[in-house]
Design an enzyme around this catalytic site. Structure first.
Site, short mmCIF file in Angstrom:
data_model
loop_
_atom_site.label_atom_id
_atom_site.label_comp_id
_atom_site.label_asym_id
_atom_site.label_seq_id
_atom_site.Cartn_x
_atom_site.Cartn_y
_atom_site.Cartn_z
N ALA A 152 -3.54 3.39 1.45
CA ALA A 152 -4.65 3.59 2.53
C ALA A 152 -5.86 4.48 2.17
CB ALA A 152 -3.94 4.09 3.74
N GLY A 171 7.26 -2.18 -2.26
CA GLY A 171 6.50 -0.63 -2.24
C GLY A 171 7.36 0.23 -3.25
N TYR A 221 -1.01 4.50 13.36
CA TYR A 221 -2.44 5.06 13.22
C TYR A 221 -3.42 4.45 13.90
CZ TYR A 221 -0.14 6.78 8.93
OH TYR A 221 0.88 7.53 8.35
N GLN A 257 -6.99 -1.10 1.30
CA GLN A 257 -6.50 -0.81 2.53
C GLN A 257 -7.50 0.15 3.23
OE1 GLN A 257 -2.83 1.24 3.85
NE2 GLN A 257 -2.20 -0.72 4.91
N ARG A 269 -2.67 -5.73 8.71
CA ARG A 269 -1.42 -5.11 8.80
C ARG A 269 -0.97 -4.79 10.17
NH1 ARG A 269 2.17 -1.34 4.82
NH2 ARG A 269 3.87 -2.91 4.74
N PRO A 288 0.84 -1.34 -0.01
CA PRO A 288 -0.02 -0.02 -0.11
C PRO A 288 0.69 1.33 0.00
CG PRO A 288 -0.12 -1.04 2.24
CD PRO A 288 1.00 -2.00 1.20
N LEU A 289 0.62 2.23 -0.89
CA LEU A 289 1.39 3.29 -1.33
C LEU A 289 0.58 4.74 -1.26
CD1 LEU A 289 3.80 1.72 -3.56
CD2 LEU A 289 4.54 2.65 -1.28
N THR A 290 0.58 5.38 -0.19
CA THR A 290 -0.52 6.66 -0.11
C THR A 290 0.26 7.65 -1.38
OG1 THR A 290 -0.95 6.50 2.16
CG2 THR A 290 -0.85 8.64 1.24
C1 FNR Z 1 4.02 3.82 2.22
N1 FNR Z 1 3.87 2.91 2.84
C2 FNR Z 1 2.35 2.66 3.40
N2 FNR Z 1 1.95 1.92 4.09
C3 FNR Z 1 0.80 1.51 4.51
O1 FNR Z 1 0.31 0.58 5.36
N3 FNR Z 1 -0.20 2.37 3.83
C4 FNR Z 1 0.20 3.46 3.12
O2 FNR Z 1 -0.59 4.00 2.46
C5 FNR Z 1 1.54 3.58 2.91
N4 FNR Z 1 1.82 4.77 2.27
C6 FNR Z 1 3.20 4.88 1.77
C7 FNR Z 1 3.52 5.84 0.82
C8 FNR Z 1 4.77 5.84 0.40
C9 FNR Z 1 5.36 6.99 -0.40
C10 FNR Z 1 5.86 4.75 0.97
C11 FNR Z 1 7.37 5.19 0.56
C12 FNR Z 1 5.48 4.00 1.86
C13 FNR Z 1 4.93 1.64 3.59
C14 FNR Z 1 5.01 0.65 2.39
O3 FNR Z 1 3.65 0.09 2.26
C15 FNR Z 1 6.12 -0.21 2.59
O4 FNR Z 1 6.05 -0.85 3.92
C16 FNR Z 1 7.36 0.59 2.84
O5 FNR Z 1 7.45 1.31 1.50
C17 FNR Z 1 8.36 -0.45 2.70
O6 FNR Z 1 8.55 -1.34 1.48
P1 FNR Z 1 9.48 -0.92 0.24
O7 FNR Z 1 9.28 0.48 -0.42
O8 FNR Z 1 11.06 -1.00 0.92
O9 FNR Z 1 9.35 -2.07 -0.84
C1 8K6 Z 2 2.18 12.65 1.86
C2 8K6 Z 2 2.50 11.09 1.50
C3 8K6 Z 2 2.17 10.54 2.88
C4 8K6 Z 2 2.89 9.12 2.80
C5 8K6 Z 2 2.56 8.46 4.03
C6 8K6 Z 2 3.55 7.51 4.22
C7 8K6 Z 2 4.98 8.27 4.45
C8 8K6 Z 2 6.01 7.93 3.62
C9 8K6 Z 2 7.32 8.34 3.48
C10 8K6 Z 2 7.92 8.75 4.57
C11 8K6 Z 2 8.90 7.82 5.27
C12 8K6 Z 2 8.80 7.64 6.76
C13 8K6 Z 2 9.49 6.83 7.18
C14 8K6 Z 2 9.42 6.38 8.43
C15 8K6 Z 2 10.55 5.48 9.22
C16 8K6 Z 2 11.04 5.84 10.42
C17 8K6 Z 2 12.24 4.93 10.83
C18 8K6 Z 2 12.68 5.23 12.12
#
Ligand code: FNR
Ligand code: 8K6
Length: 345
Positions: free
Chosen positions: A58, A315, A178, A100, A225, A25-27
């Protein structure tokens, strides 16, 4: 040598995935101003339908679950119709997609919905809304028992809406600091009623949400999750371990489609869990486990072959490579992810 990733896997009698690669899942913050998924989002997901399963970004279950700009919802008919275009596009490409389901709890911001911010306890976090740095987080209100019960109902309603929108199932977002995760950690939950103070009580909300959704759409279509290791918008507390020991045991009987590790980097170690979150979850849960966090195709094969988890979620590389799965299958080079790629779908 990635054959492991291309074995089909049955999650249960109803859902079989063509390969072991999930899109994490990727916001993306690209829904329209009514939080309706757009045609561009349908195209974005359809291009990634080679995944064994796509987990949607999400998606908020109701207005006060919002903490980021333009995150999609699943509580209006326009949102359901918007998602229907996404799920149709993914299915037309032969893919599968889960929604999600999300409520951000104390990191919601009244800017988005103009009401109270609800959380387990009136304990705020420092910081500001990503991408809107002038919006400081507020101290939330501790949800009343009636408000907790309404939240459970609203998760179940959003799950029904997801099925109406054509999703193959839902993943409950119980991770990453969350709302559901806030109930599971002492740093955010200091309630003295039946939702706080002991592992059974702190796990109650997560289990009630899970059970309400199972009642609504059936266990085959429900995944969860979790982040036993606090690392994002949450302080660590060694007492949390007992909460997750209890919760994972209790989840055993729910027959979920899968359980998904909530982490950004699988190599992170947590003293109170005895090491990696994925290894902790594997040791305490016997069902299908999805690992995630910094995996390459080779490291994912190694982890799955050695039994550390069953499926891998990818991701950031999926943002950089829409055709991630076919590139891996054909051993073609992957484009490296860069944060600048978040600016466009
Ligand atoms: C995320 N991740 C995330 N996790 C989740 O449960 N819901 C979400 O909407 C998001 N959104 C999100 C946005 C962005 C831009 C990032 C980079 C990450 C976390 C994601 O699902 C995943 O756990 C991590 O990115 C680690 O995996 P990769 O990127 O190393 O393969
Ligand atoms: C505006 C986009 C919103 C995305 C929500 C998820 C955030 C993604 C990228 C940020 C990375 C945060 C990493 C947190 C890891 C902490 C490790 C100590």
């Amino acid at each position: 040598m990635t054959a492991t990733l291309f074995q089909a896997v049955a999650l249960n009698d109803s859902i079989t995935l063509e390969n072991r690669i999930l899109m994490a899942p990727l916001t993306r913050c690209m829904a329209d101003d009514n939080l309706v998924p757009t045609d561009a989002m349908a195209a974005y997901y359809a291009k990634r339908a080679g995944a064994g399963l796509i987990i949607s970004e999400a998606t908020i279950i109701r207005p006060d679950g919002q903490g980021y700009p333009n995150t999609p919802g699943l509580f209006t008919s326009a949102q359901i119709q918007g998602w229907r275009k996404v799920t149709d596009a993914v299915h037309a490409e032969g893919g599968k997609i889960f929604a999600q389901l999300w409520h951000v709890g104390r990191v919601a911001h009244p800017h988005f919905f103009g009401g109270e911010v609800l959380a387990p306890s009136a304990i705020g976090v420092e910081g500001t809304v990503p991408r809107m740095r002038d919006l400081h987080y507020v101290t939330p209100k501790a949800a009343s028992l009636d408000e907790v019960q309404q939240l459970v109902k609203d998760y179940a309603k959003a799950a029904e809406n997801a099925i109406e929108a054509g999703f193959d199932g839902v993943e409950i977002h119980g991770a990453n600091g969350y709302l559901i995760d806030q109930f599971l950690h002492y740093a955010a939950n200091q309630r003295e009623d039946s939702y706080g103070g002991s592992p059974e009580n702190m796990a109650r909300f997560a289990l009630e949400v899970t059970d309400a959704i199972i009642d609504a759409i059936g266990h085959e279509r429900v995944a969860l999750r979790l982040s036993p290791g606090a690392y994002f918008n949450m302080e660590q507390d060694a007492r949390d371990r007992a909460v997750f020991d209890y919760l994972l045991q209790a989840l055993q009987s729910r027959q979920l489609a899968y359980l998904h590790v909530g982490i950004f980097d699988d190599e992170m170690r947590f003293d109170y869990l005895g090491g990696r979150v994925s290894d902790y979850m594997r040791a305490h849960y016997q069902g299908t486990l999805v690992g995630v966090g910094g995996f390459t195709p080779d490291s994912a094969v190694q982890a799955i072959d050695s039994g550390r988890f069953d499926l891998v979620a990818i991701g950031r590389p999926f943002i950089a490579n829409a055709d991630y799965v076919s590139k891996v299958r054909n051993a073609e080079p992957l484009v490296s992810y860069d944060d600048s790629m978040l600016a466009t779908l």
